[in-house]
Structure formats: structure tokens, C-alpha cells
Design a protein around this motif. Sequence first.
Motif, PDB file in Angstrom:
ATOM      1  N   GLU A 208       0.829  -1.205   0.000  1.00 57.07           N
ATOM      2  CA  GLU A 208       0.000   0.000   0.000  1.00 57.07           C
ATOM      3  C   GLU A 208       0.862   1.253   0.000  1.00 57.07           C
ATOM      4  O   GLU A 208       0.526   2.258  -0.629  1.00 57.07           O
ATOM      5  N   ALA A 209       2.000   1.210   0.730  1.00 55.27           N
ATOM      6  CA  ALA A 209       2.907   2.357   0.762  1.00 55.27           C
ATOM      7  C   ALA A 209       3.520   2.609  -0.610  1.00 55.27           C
ATOM      8  O   ALA A 209       3.654   3.751  -1.058  1.00 55.27           O
ATOM      9  N   VAL A 210       3.854   1.525  -1.301  1.00 51.37           N
ATOM     10  CA  VAL A 210       4.408   1.643  -2.656  1.00 51.37           C
ATOM     11  C   VAL A 210       3.361   2.222  -3.600  1.00 51.37           C
ATOM     12  O   VAL A 210       3.639   3.116  -4.408  1.00 51.37           O
ATOM     13  N   ARG A 211       2.125   1.740  -3.494  1.00 56.67           N
ATOM     14  CA  ARG A 211       1.045   2.246  -4.345  1.00 56.67           C
ATOM     15  C   ARG A 211       0.777   3.726  -4.045  1.00 56.67           C
ATOM     16  O   ARG A 211       0.557   4.527  -4.959  1.00 56.67           O
ATOM     17  N   ALA A 212       0.823   4.103  -2.766  1.00 55.66           N
ATOM     18  CA  ALA A 212       0.585   5.501  -2.386  1.00 55.66           C
ATOM     19  C   ALA A 212       1.674   6.425  -2.912  1.00 55.66           C
ATOM     20  O   ALA A 212       1.437   7.615  -3.134  1.00 55.66           O
ATOM     21  N   ALA A 213       2.879   5.871  -3.118  1.00 53.97           N
ATOM     22  CA  ALA A 213       3.984   6.670  -3.651  1.00 53.97           C
ATOM     23  C   ALA A 213       3.878   6.877  -5.156  1.00 53.97           C
ATOM     24  O   ALA A 213       4.693   7.581  -5.755  1.00 53.97           O
ATOM     25  N   GLY A 214       2.873   6.258  -5.779  1.00 59.57           N
ATOM     26  CA  GLY A 214       2.666   6.453  -7.204  1.00 59.57           C
ATOM     27  C   GLY A 214       3.201   5.343  -8.071  1.00 59.57           C
ATOM     28  O   GLY A 214       3.387   5.519  -9.271  1.00 59.57           O
ATOM     29  N   VAL A 215       3.482   4.189  -7.470  1.00 57.67           N
ATOM     30  CA  VAL A 215       4.081   3.070  -8.205  1.00 57.67           C
ATOM     31  C   VAL A 215       3.143   1.879  -8.191  1.00 57.67           C
ATOM     32  O   VAL A 215       2.573   1.536  -7.157  1.00 57.67           O
ATOM     33  N   GLN A 216       2.992   1.246  -9.340  1.00 60.71           N
ATOM     34  CA  GLN A 216       2.241  -0.003  -9.401  1.00 60.71           C
ATOM     35  C   GLN A 216       3.091  -1.103  -8.753  1.00 60.71           C
ATOM     36  O   GLN A 216       4.225  -1.340  -9.168  1.00 60.71           O
ATOM     37  N   PRO A 217       2.589  -1.783  -7.732  1.00 59.10           N
ATOM     38  CA  PRO A 217       3.375  -2.818  -7.054  1.00 59.10           C
ATOM     39  C   PRO A 217       3.913  -3.889  -7.987  1.00 59.10           C
ATOM     40  O   PRO A 217       4.943  -4.505  -7.691  1.00 59.10           O
ATOM     41  N   SER A 218       3.266  -4.105  -9.113  1.00 55.70           N
ATOM     42  CA  SER A 218       3.705  -5.147 -10.040  1.00 55.70           C
ATOM     43  C   SER A 218       5.066  -4.852 -10.659  1.00 55.70           C
ATOM     44  O   SER A 218       5.746  -5.769 -11.128  1.00 55.70           O
ATOM     45  N   ILE A 219       5.483  -3.568 -10.688  1.00 54.48           N
ATOM     46  CA  ILE A 219       6.776  -3.233 -11.294  1.00 54.48           C
ATOM     47  C   ILE A 219       7.830  -2.940 -10.230  1.00 54.48           C
ATOM     48  O   ILE A 219       8.929  -2.494 -10.555  1.00 54.48           O
ATOM     49  N   ALA A 220       7.510  -3.184  -8.971  1.00 48.96           N
ATOM     50  CA  ALA A 220       8.454  -2.952  -7.880  1.00 48.96           C
ATOM     51  C   ALA A 220       8.758  -4.259  -7.158  1.00 48.96           C
ATOM     52  O   ALA A 220       7.863  -5.068  -6.909  1.00 48.96           O
ATOM     53  N   GLU A 221      10.020  -4.469  -6.856  1.00 47.19           N
ATOM     54  CA  GLU A 221      10.430  -5.631  -6.088  1.00 47.19           C
ATOM     55  C   GLU A 221      10.753  -5.190  -4.669  1.00 47.19           C
ATOM     56  O   GLU A 221      11.523  -4.241  -4.470  1.00 47.19           O
ATOM     57  N   LEU A 222      10.164  -5.857  -3.678  1.00 47.48           N
ATOM     58  CA  LEU A 222      10.364  -5.506  -2.279  1.00 47.48           C
ATOM     59  C   LEU A 222      11.197  -6.585  -1.598  1.00 47.48           C
ATOM     60  O   LEU A 222      10.914  -7.775  -1.734  1.00 47.48           O
ATOM     61  N   ARG A 223      12.226  -6.151  -0.883  1.00 48.02           N
ATOM     62  CA  ARG A 223      13.074  -7.094  -0.149  1.00 48.02           C
ATOM     63  C   ARG A 223      13.265  -6.597   1.280  1.00 48.02           C
ATOM     64  O   ARG A 223      13.326  -5.391   1.527  1.00 48.02           O
ATOM     65  N   ARG A 224      13.394  -7.531   2.201  1.00 50.01           N
ATOM     66  CA  ARG A 224      13.626  -7.194   3.599  1.00 50.01           C
ATOM     67  C   ARG A 224      15.071  -7.534   3.987  1.00 50.01           C
ATOM     68  O   ARG A 224      15.606  -8.552   3.553  1.00 50.01           O
ATOM     69  N   LEU A 225      15.661  -6.664   4.795  1.00 51.39           N
ATOM     70  CA  LEU A 225      17.015  -6.896   5.290  1.00 51.39           C
ATOM     71  C   LEU A 225      16.960  -7.188   6.781  1.00 51.39           C
ATOM     72  O   LEU A 225      16.426  -6.390   7.561  1.00 51.39           O
ATOM     73  N   PRO A 226      17.525  -8.321   7.219  1.00 49.78           N
ATOM     74  CA  PRO A 226      17.505  -8.639   8.649  1.00 49.78           C
ATOM     75  C   PRO A 226      18.322  -7.660   9.480  1.00 49.78           C
ATOM     76  O   PRO A 226      18.038  -7.435  10.656  1.00 49.78           O
TER      77      PRO A 226
END
Length: 282
Positions: A208-226
Motif C-alpha cells: 500500500e505504501a508503494v502504491r501511495a507513492a505512485g508506483v504499481q506494485p507489479s513493477i516494484a520488487e520488495l526485499r527485507r534486510l535482517p
Amino acid sequence: MRSMLRFRKIILGLHPATINREAVELAAELADLLGAALQGVFIEDESLKELAAASPIREFRLSSREWRTVDANRLAEELELAARSAKRLLEDIALERGVKSIFEVLARESVAEFLRLAQPRDILVVTKADNPQERLASLASQLEASSESLSTTILLPKRVMRRKGPVVGLALSGDSTLRVTASIAHAVGERLLLFFPAEGPDDETLVEAVRAAGVQPSIAELRRLPKIDTQSFLAALQPLEERVIVLPRLRGDAAGYVDPARVVSRRSVPVMIVDPQAGFES
């Protein structure tokens, strides 16, 4: 959903010892992509003039293999010629790119004034100096350490390794870093790769944060860092061939701090530094 950010000016600090055409070209390219004006600020070292006028300065000339006294008037003329050369270079490259150019001269001690030139919708551009002599002659060290400006800063390597590849962002809190990363990826037409803390919001909240920033989630890759520190972030970047990196501006002792100077030295790509609390009106 918010629209992509629009920036006003790309502000490039210029100094006689560190001016290079590639930095001006990259700044002009960024101005063109973001629809911004290109402003060159020539940093005139007033302390050299004062020192030459107050006491004799000697220089060793390789051509004649002899020491000569530096004349204060000649030094002033050389600084003026350097400023004219920088102005001509800026205007020529801006004209090639079709972007508006602005040029002005500041005394070197006016670092605070230089920082005040930029507003949240501006981007300050500095070139990373690789040796001690250049670092003394540049603004890179002051800007790396500065936490006073709300503007975005982009730190350029001496030579850019890649001109294609994903735009990588590290988002810790708020959405300023996220919005800038998304806007840069949109402007350069590259995919978006975002790193988040492992203990951060759940996946649905991140989407939702990515979508609110103006980006379609389908074209963004999200990764978590421990773990988020400079070494861990560089390790996560190791297999990538990124084009630009976007980091939040934090103090060196803050949790999640990643040293932009080390990142730009190791990765040899532009590193943007964004104040997490910067106010970007829609």
C-alpha cells in the motif's frame, strides 16, 4: 495515489580543482529527465586570494622545474577564468540537453549559503573526491556530514560504472525516500527495487505504501534486510547491477545508518540522499 514528484532545480557545486565534464553531463541529464532547471554554483576559494595577498606563496612548476612566487593578481585572474570556463561548460551542456541553466559564484566559506540555495524540491549534486587533496578542495565532505538541508543530495562517483539497471532504495520510515526512489525510477524508465527492515510493516502495508507513492506494485520488487548497516547493505547489493541508489539522510550514530560515501566508492553509481522528514507537497 500520488503523482510522481517534480523537482525545481538540479544544483551542482563547481570548484576549480574538481570540475569534470561527466559530472555536469550527468546533472544535465537528471535535469532533463526530471523536467528541472540546471544551476551551477562556482565555489571561489577566497582564502587563497587572501593568503596570496598577505604572504608570499610559492609553487613548483614541473615544466621549468623551479619554484616561483604566486602573484595574487594572477591568482585572481586564474580564478575568474576558471569561473568563466565553468559557466561556458554548464551553458553548453544545458543547451545540448535543452534544459534551462543558471550560474552563480559563491565564496568557499559560504557552505551554509550553498546549502540554503536548495529547497526540498531541489537536488544538490556533489562529486565524490577520491584523494585528500581533492577532498580539501571540494564540498563533498561537508555535504556528506550535513544534516541541515532538507533538499535531496546526489553524490557522484569520479567515474560512473553503469548507465542502466534498477533504481534501488532503502526505506526506513516515512515515505520521502520511497517517493524519491519511485520518481527517479519512473523518470529513467527502470524497474524499482526497495529494501525495508525485516522488523518493519507487514507485506500488505508495504504494498500500500508503494502504491501511495505512485508506483504499481507489479513493477516494484520488495526485499527485507535482517540487519541494516553499511556492510549489510553493500552485501545485499553485491549481485545487483543497479543504476542509482537512494538512501535516507541519517546521522552516523542513528539506527539503520548507511554511509553514502562508502556506498558510492564501492558501487561507483550515483547515490541520492533524502531527508526522511522532507516535506514534498503533492
